[in-house]
Design an enzyme around this catalytic site. Sequence first.
Site, PDB file in Angstrom:
ATOM      1  N   ASP A  67     -41.064 -66.329 -20.723  1.00 54.55           N
ATOM      2  CA  ASP A  67     -42.376 -66.657 -20.352  1.00 54.55           C
ATOM      3  C   ASP A  67     -42.773 -68.109 -20.516  1.00 54.55           C
ATOM      4  OD1 ASP A  67     -45.151 -65.655 -19.982  1.00 54.55           O
ATOM      5  OD2 ASP A  67     -45.714 -66.641 -21.800  1.00 54.55           O
ATOM      6  N   GLU A 127     -39.427 -68.285 -16.188  1.00 50.39           N
ATOM      7  CA  GLU A 127     -40.617 -68.714 -15.777  1.00 50.39           C
ATOM      8  C   GLU A 127     -40.634 -69.923 -15.498  1.00 50.39           C
ATOM      9  OE1 GLU A 127     -45.409 -67.829 -15.481  1.00 50.39           O
ATOM     10  OE2 GLU A 127     -44.574 -68.034 -17.615  1.00 50.39           O
TER      11      GLU A 127
HETATM   12  C1  NOJ Z   1     -47.350 -66.633 -18.060  1.00 49.50           C
HETATM   13  C2  NOJ Z   1     -47.554 -65.110 -18.022  1.00 49.50           C
HETATM   14  O1  NOJ Z   1     -47.017 -64.660 -16.742  1.00 49.50           O
HETATM   15  C3  NOJ Z   1     -49.097 -64.862 -17.970  1.00 49.50           C
HETATM   16  O2  NOJ Z   1     -49.571 -63.721 -17.599  1.00 49.50           O
HETATM   17  C4  NOJ Z   1     -49.661 -65.062 -19.192  1.00 49.50           C
HETATM   18  O3  NOJ Z   1     -50.823 -65.041 -19.468  1.00 49.50           O
HETATM   19  C5  NOJ Z   1     -48.966 -66.557 -19.824  1.00 49.50           C
HETATM   20  N1  NOJ Z   1     -47.785 -67.008 -19.349  1.00 49.50           N
HETATM   21  C6  NOJ Z   1     -49.064 -66.759 -21.270  1.00 49.50           C
HETATM   22  O4  NOJ Z   1     -48.093 -65.860 -22.055  1.00 49.50           O
END
Ligand code: NOJ
Length: 545
Positions: free
Chosen positions: A209, A263
């Site tokens: 993430d 990500e």
């Molecule tokens: C990316 C995640 O996909 C999202 O849903 C989240 O709110 C943020 N990172 C913070 O963790």
Amino acid sequence: MATPLPHTVTQSGQWWRDAVIYQVYVRSFADANGDGVGDLAGVRERLPYLAGLGVDALWFTPWYASPQADAGYDVADYRAIDPLFGDLAEAEAFIAEAHQRGLKVIIDVVPNHVSDQHAWFREAVAAGPGSPQRERFWFRPGRGDLPPNDWQSVFGGPAWTRLADGEWYLHLFAPEQPDLNWNSPDVAAEHQDVLRFWFDRGADGVRIDSATMPAKDPELADFDPANPPLPHPYIDRDAVHDIYRAWRAVANAYDPPRALIGEVWLDKPDRLAMYLRPDEMHTAFNFDYLNCTWDPKALRHVIDATLEAHAPVDAPATWVLSNHDVTRHVTRYGRADSSYGHALRQHKTPVNLALGTRRARAALLLNLALPGSVYLYQGEELGLEEVEDIPGTHRQDPIFHRTRGLDIGRDGCRVPLPWSGTTAPYGFSPPDATAEPWLPQPADWATRTAEAQTDDPDSMLTLYRTAIRLRREHLSSIAATLEWLPTDPALLAFTRPGGFAFLANLSDQPVALPGPGEILLASGALPDGLVPPDTAVWLHTIRSN
Ligand code: NOJ
């Protein structure tokens, strides 16, 4: 033409190079215990559905113990499952059963922050200013009554919150998500241990993430977000790569090695490729592709740029159009401006859903024809659109609340799935459920249910099932190359090794097929043998030899 990647997936045995990966947003997938929130038992009951869809792997958004301030991206304990979803024994049993069905399981890890209810943060709050426990986070004195700097939270408002003892702590997301300080050796050691905890339980990989954000400039200086300095104070700093090199070593110690999936929201393909060097992550989401408009020139450009950036690091490209953070692509593609940006969600701008659906069908065939792996977000196989009329009183996304509704947030793509029946909860919860689904479902989703679509040859679900099966037959053991065909620039047309040809018509006139051959699949009807606008076809070309 992009530089070819040298090997086929079959030769290398690296499943993540061309897998079709289905994102399970657990709280909205299926609710077995009737509390209105999806759970692991619900996913387990639907494993035959997922296996029948033909996907290779499931990616679970965070299922750990969490106060759910950001739908689980505020992790209180990585070694426990949130009681909302089940327990650790169920997670272990789930992984084993998925493996028996030939499905890999990817879990989410969140290195940038934890929950304010995580034991470490509670200890840090209790221990007070100057304590070693605070070294694991970013605690600072303020500037008088003002925060230590002018950084803003991604979710709106200042990125600092003040405690009763006067110190402030940094949170690039919600106040309930304090940022970790990766300069603390405890932080690195703990995360590596968490990876081992789940890899030991059979997890085949992790989705990482907010992967560009954990490294911070320790100066914590003010900056102008419209004109940030380079390196940026907290995005894509070089030090972040040390984290993933260490994680790769952990992943490589397993047999088979576990996969790291990032990500990585960066608009510079060369910077993204740095995360994919052979000793870092295996693959990363392609957000340039997700953001791209339904426009042949723009799509061709982003496809070429992706393949060119990935080739030197020998990483597979990924193709993704939807996830739990963005407006569903049936809706995006039905708008006059089909681009996506978090800053401009185009909430309630006019949408032509029939057009968006036609394009989404063609886009599926494009995604699955390209070399690399494909990410699907639950519900896209049912053709679900963004739900735009959720009342403010029901909205739960912290973005909506922190911006006081100025940014409508992400609830519209998180609405519980419709499985069966003609009225809410459409089989999402059992008939004796004690609660309504956690977000309201539209009254007109009877035709969207899996049940309604399953035997309909023209449904979105049938298209997904057929396309994934044919991809496995025709595209899974060939070199990761494509060759563009010389065509009208309003078309996307290419060939892949083994006599496979693709064409998508993005012009406003019907066009001829790209050549002779057997039509494997089309995203819509082909009247008079011509490909209508916003339609794609797969061909098996007849070779003369
Ligand atoms: C990316 C995640 O996909 C999202 O849903 C989240 O709110 C943020 N990172 C913070 O963790």
